[in-house]
Design a protein around this motif. Structure first.
Motif, PDB file in Angstrom:
ATOM      1  N   THR A 138       0.830  -1.203   0.000  1.00  0.00           N
ATOM      2  CA  THR A 138       0.000   0.000   0.000  1.00  0.00           C
ATOM      3  C   THR A 138       0.869   1.260   0.000  1.00  0.00           C
ATOM      4  O   THR A 138       2.063   1.196   0.317  1.00  0.00           O
ATOM      5  CB  THR A 138      -0.914   0.043   1.241  1.00  0.00           C
ATOM      6  OG1 THR A 138      -0.088   0.170   2.408  1.00  0.00           O
ATOM      7  CG2 THR A 138      -1.791  -1.202   1.332  1.00  0.00           C
ATOM      8  N   ASP A 139       0.243   2.375  -0.313  1.00  0.00           N
ATOM      9  CA  ASP A 139       0.953   3.656  -0.265  1.00  0.00           C
ATOM     10  C   ASP A 139       1.472   3.922   1.145  1.00  0.00           C
ATOM     11  O   ASP A 139       2.591   4.415   1.318  1.00  0.00           O
ATOM     12  CB  ASP A 139       0.036   4.800  -0.700  1.00  0.00           C
ATOM     13  CG  ASP A 139      -0.282   4.771  -2.189  1.00  0.00           C
ATOM     14  OD1 ASP A 139       0.439   4.091  -2.957  1.00  0.00           O
ATOM     15  OD2 ASP A 139      -1.258   5.437  -2.592  1.00  0.00           O
ATOM     16  N   SER A 168       4.513   1.759   1.863  1.00  0.00           N
ATOM     17  CA  SER A 168       5.647   2.280   1.110  1.00  0.00           C
ATOM     18  C   SER A 168       6.221   3.524   1.778  1.00  0.00           C
ATOM     19  O   SER A 168       7.442   3.646   1.942  1.00  0.00           O
ATOM     20  CB  SER A 168       5.238   2.599  -0.323  1.00  0.00           C
ATOM     21  OG  SER A 168       6.315   3.177  -1.016  1.00  0.00           O
TER      22      SER A 168
END
Length: 95
Positions: free
Chosen positions: A66-67, A70
């Motif tokens: 997922t963002d 990350s």
């Protein structure tokens, strides 16, 4: 199957999350729960063992990065264990 495991073991490497950013940007990075054996998961992907992989995904033990993950890994300058099972790069944070 032993040959596949041996090959994946040799292809597993320690790499910084920042170096994996191009793969993340293309949606190719898959996070593997640290409780799972990265090479065993990679072998299931390589064998196209859909029931096993689907079970891990349904249990949120294997998922596309997922963002938020990350960003956290980037901020922490995290090192990862990574192995390629095209088109994916499977990753686990180094403990």
């Amino acid at each position: 199957m032993s040959e596949l495991i041996d090959t994946l073991n040799r292809e597993t490497a320690r790499i910084s999350w920042s170096e994996l950013q191009p793969f993340f940007a293309r949606g190719q990075t898959v996070a593997v729960d640290p409780a799972l054996d990265l090479v065993a998961v990679a072998a299931a992907f390589a064998r196209d063992d859909k029931p096993t992989v689907q079970g891990w995904m349904e249990g949120a033990r294997v998922a596309v990065v997922t963002d938020a993950q990350s960003a956290a890994w980037l901020d922490a300058d995290a090192d990862m264990w990574a192995v390629v099972v095209a088109p994916f790069v499977l990753v686990q944070p180094v403990a």
